[in-house]
Motif scaffolding. Sequence first.
Motif, PDB file in Angstrom:
ATOM      1  N   GLU A 317       0.832  -1.202   0.000  1.00  0.00           N
ATOM      2  CA  GLU A 317       0.000   0.000   0.000  1.00  0.00           C
ATOM      3  C   GLU A 317       0.869   1.256   0.000  1.00  0.00           C
ATOM      4  O   GLU A 317       0.526   2.246  -0.665  1.00  0.00           O
ATOM      5  CB  GLU A 317      -0.923  -0.016   1.221  1.00  0.00           C
ATOM      6  N   ASN A 318       1.982   1.230   0.726  1.00  0.00           N
ATOM      7  CA  ASN A 318       2.885   2.386   0.737  1.00  0.00           C
ATOM      8  C   ASN A 318       3.507   2.617  -0.638  1.00  0.00           C
ATOM      9  O   ASN A 318       3.683   3.765  -1.060  1.00  0.00           O
ATOM     10  CB  ASN A 318       3.989   2.179   1.771  1.00  0.00           C
ATOM     11  N   VAL A 319       3.858   1.540  -1.338  1.00  0.00           N
ATOM     12  CA  VAL A 319       4.420   1.677  -2.686  1.00  0.00           C
ATOM     13  C   VAL A 319       3.389   2.303  -3.619  1.00  0.00           C
ATOM     14  O   VAL A 319       3.706   3.220  -4.401  1.00  0.00           O
ATOM     15  CB  VAL A 319       4.884   0.305  -3.218  1.00  0.00           C
ATOM     16  N   GLN A 320       2.161   1.839  -3.559  1.00  0.00           N
ATOM     17  CA  GLN A 320       1.113   2.402  -4.412  1.00  0.00           C
ATOM     18  C   GLN A 320       0.858   3.867  -4.091  1.00  0.00           C
ATOM     19  O   GLN A 320       0.668   4.692  -5.000  1.00  0.00           O
ATOM     20  CB  GLN A 320      -0.165   1.587  -4.253  1.00  0.00           C
ATOM     21  N   ARG A 321       0.901   4.208  -2.810  1.00  0.00           N
ATOM     22  CA  ARG A 321       0.694   5.599  -2.410  1.00  0.00           C
ATOM     23  C   ARG A 321       1.830   6.480  -2.923  1.00  0.00           C
ATOM     24  O   ARG A 321       1.606   7.601  -3.385  1.00  0.00           O
ATOM     25  CB  ARG A 321       0.586   5.694  -0.896  1.00  0.00           C
ATOM     26  N   ASP A 325       1.431   9.646  -5.434  1.00  0.00           N
ATOM     27  CA  ASP A 325       1.813  10.993  -5.035  1.00  0.00           C
ATOM     28  C   ASP A 325       3.065  11.494  -5.747  1.00  0.00           C
ATOM     29  O   ASP A 325       3.378  12.691  -5.664  1.00  0.00           O
ATOM     30  CB  ASP A 325       2.053  11.039  -3.516  1.00  0.00           C
ATOM     31  N   ALA A 326       3.794  10.586  -6.425  1.00  0.00           N
ATOM     32  CA  ALA A 326       5.008  10.958  -7.167  1.00  0.00           C
ATOM     33  C   ALA A 326       5.973  11.754  -6.295  1.00  0.00           C
ATOM     34  O   ALA A 326       6.374  12.873  -6.619  1.00  0.00           O
ATOM     35  CB  ALA A 326       4.642  11.754  -8.423  1.00  0.00           C
ATOM     36  N   VAL A 327       6.346  11.152  -5.160  1.00  0.00           N
ATOM     37  CA  VAL A 327       7.266  11.803  -4.233  1.00  0.00           C
ATOM     38  C   VAL A 327       8.658  11.851  -4.844  1.00  0.00           C
ATOM     39  O   VAL A 327       9.174  10.850  -5.332  1.00  0.00           O
ATOM     40  CB  VAL A 327       7.306  11.047  -2.886  1.00  0.00           C
ATOM     41  N   PRO A 331      18.174  14.837  -2.848  1.00  0.00           N
ATOM     42  CA  PRO A 331      19.453  14.789  -3.572  1.00  0.00           C
ATOM     43  C   PRO A 331      20.373  13.710  -3.013  1.00  0.00           C
ATOM     44  O   PRO A 331      20.662  13.677  -1.815  1.00  0.00           O
ATOM     45  CB  PRO A 331      20.034  16.194  -3.336  1.00  0.00           C
ATOM     46  N   GLY A 332      20.824  12.825  -3.890  1.00  0.00           N
ATOM     47  CA  GLY A 332      21.746  11.786  -3.472  1.00  0.00           C
ATOM     48  C   GLY A 332      21.134  10.668  -2.673  1.00  0.00           C
ATOM     49  O   GLY A 332      21.854   9.813  -2.141  1.00  0.00           O
ATOM     50  N   GLY A 333      19.809  10.613  -2.575  1.00  0.00           N
ATOM     51  CA  GLY A 333      19.147   9.584  -1.774  1.00  0.00           C
ATOM     52  C   GLY A 333      18.054   8.896  -2.558  1.00  0.00           C
ATOM     53  O   GLY A 333      17.785   9.201  -3.721  1.00  0.00           O
ATOM     54  N   LEU A 334      17.423   7.925  -1.906  1.00  0.00           N
ATOM     55  CA  LEU A 334      16.337   7.185  -2.519  1.00  0.00           C
ATOM     56  C   LEU A 334      15.008   7.862  -2.220  1.00  0.00           C
ATOM     57  O   LEU A 334      14.823   8.456  -1.158  1.00  0.00           O
ATOM     58  CB  LEU A 334      16.303   5.747  -1.971  1.00  0.00           C
ATOM     59  N   SER A 335      14.093   7.762  -3.163  1.00  0.00           N
ATOM     60  CA  SER A 335      12.760   8.276  -2.924  1.00  0.00           C
ATOM     61  C   SER A 335      12.021   7.345  -1.967  1.00  0.00           C
ATOM     62  O   SER A 335      12.444   6.208  -1.719  1.00  0.00           O
ATOM     63  CB  SER A 335      11.982   8.388  -4.236  1.00  0.00           C
ATOM     64  N   TYR A 336      10.918   7.829  -1.439  1.00  0.00           N
ATOM     65  CA  TYR A 336      10.130   7.014  -0.511  1.00  0.00           C
ATOM     66  C   TYR A 336       9.651   5.738  -1.193  1.00  0.00           C
ATOM     67  O   TYR A 336       9.684   4.655  -0.601  1.00  0.00           O
ATOM     68  CB  TYR A 336       8.941   7.830  -0.011  1.00  0.00           C
ATOM     69  N   GLY A 337       9.237   5.859  -2.450  1.00  0.00           N
ATOM     70  CA  GLY A 337       8.775   4.686  -3.176  1.00  0.00           C
ATOM     71  C   GLY A 337       9.878   3.664  -3.382  1.00  0.00           C
ATOM     72  O   GLY A 337       9.653   2.456  -3.258  1.00  0.00           O
ATOM     73  N   GLU A 338      11.095   4.132  -3.699  1.00  0.00           N
ATOM     74  CA  GLU A 338      12.211   3.215  -3.877  1.00  0.00           C
ATOM     75  C   GLU A 338      12.574   2.515  -2.567  1.00  0.00           C
ATOM     76  O   GLU A 338      12.879   1.315  -2.549  1.00  0.00           O
ATOM     77  CB  GLU A 338      13.428   3.974  -4.430  1.00  0.00           C
ATOM     78  N   GLU A 339      12.541   3.259  -1.467  1.00  0.00           N
ATOM     79  CA  GLU A 339      12.793   2.646  -0.163  1.00  0.00           C
ATOM     80  C   GLU A 339      11.772   1.563   0.137  1.00  0.00           C
ATOM     81  O   GLU A 339      12.112   0.483   0.635  1.00  0.00           O
ATOM     82  CB  GLU A 339      12.759   3.709   0.932  1.00  0.00           C
TER      83      GLU A 339
END
Length: 365
Positions: A317-321, A325-327, A331-339
Amino acid sequence: MYPSPSPVASRVRPQSRGTAGEPYAPGPDDRSLRHRRAVPGRAAGGRLDFSGARGERLRDALAAVHEICPEFSPAQVLRDAGPAVVLAGTAGRRAVVAKCLPERSGARAERFRLEIAAYRTFVRLRPPVRVPRLIADDPHRCTLLTEFVPGRAAAQRRHPVGVPSSADQRAMLHALARVNSWSPPEDAFPDAVNYPAQLTRFHALGLLTDRDVSDLHALLCGLARPGRELPREFSHGAARLGNVLLSPTGPVLVGWDSAGWYLPGYDLATLWTELGEATGTRRRISQTAHADGRRGRDAFLVNLMLVLTREIRQCEENVQRAMRDAVVAPPGGLSYGEEQRLRLRRLHDDWALARRAVRAAVGTR
């Protein structure tokens, strides 16, 4: 063991002295309530910032706290991003933490009231571990006031990348063992999980196959006592790193909204799921579960499958969210979806490992 707290009251009685403490988020030591650095929700000059979109939410929470504790003086907003608003401040000369849920209906509100009920129970029945003392509460307005405990949370979020030190992990395991060995009156806490119903629900959602359900039912039938009752053990119910406060005097457990009676090994299964990178502690947890023989092993495996399945569903559900939301990634880090996708991959690996263990356990029956 700290002294037993005073009875619950709707109003706070001023205290000449008190123990400072922060049960809901990591905070500075007890002397720093008088010297706060800039934090979200607190304007320059030491006043809370009621401007912006969150101002009304903060104002409503503060009004609810003042209903049960007129002496409460807020000093800092500890949390305002999730469903609850958490404030640190003082009541008389005692450092306290106020937690308020703006949404006072629905599943979250019911869980919040369960947490209040647990703290009220701890007033009458002293638990075997340190918990923040209850100061005041209001179940109808979903407001809870407890003492401020100095220390830091074992993790800032669920499934952290890093893990606590080996000494902290051992202290947490010892605290959970004391919780699980506690025997309060049966009517003091609810039966938290209906295991057959939970299996049916996960199967209907497509999270468990027919064979998974059959194997888990076989383990449950083997665990049932002559009266067809499953063995029960008192458990914290949410033994995640974020609910363990590492204080100078040892671990303090918070977040008691899921406390109740479970199959033995539920807390161990929850902590095992959190400690993805702590292979040594995971091995120690498994050895602890197996120390009780086949029944302890089977109960632990049933709990582990249910906990991992629940975590996978929430992570999906977090991945779909995040995709919706296209978070944007920092810079230099992973997005919430990638995490969340990386976490989901690890959870699926753990789930496959648990499934193999369940099938092996069924094969030895």
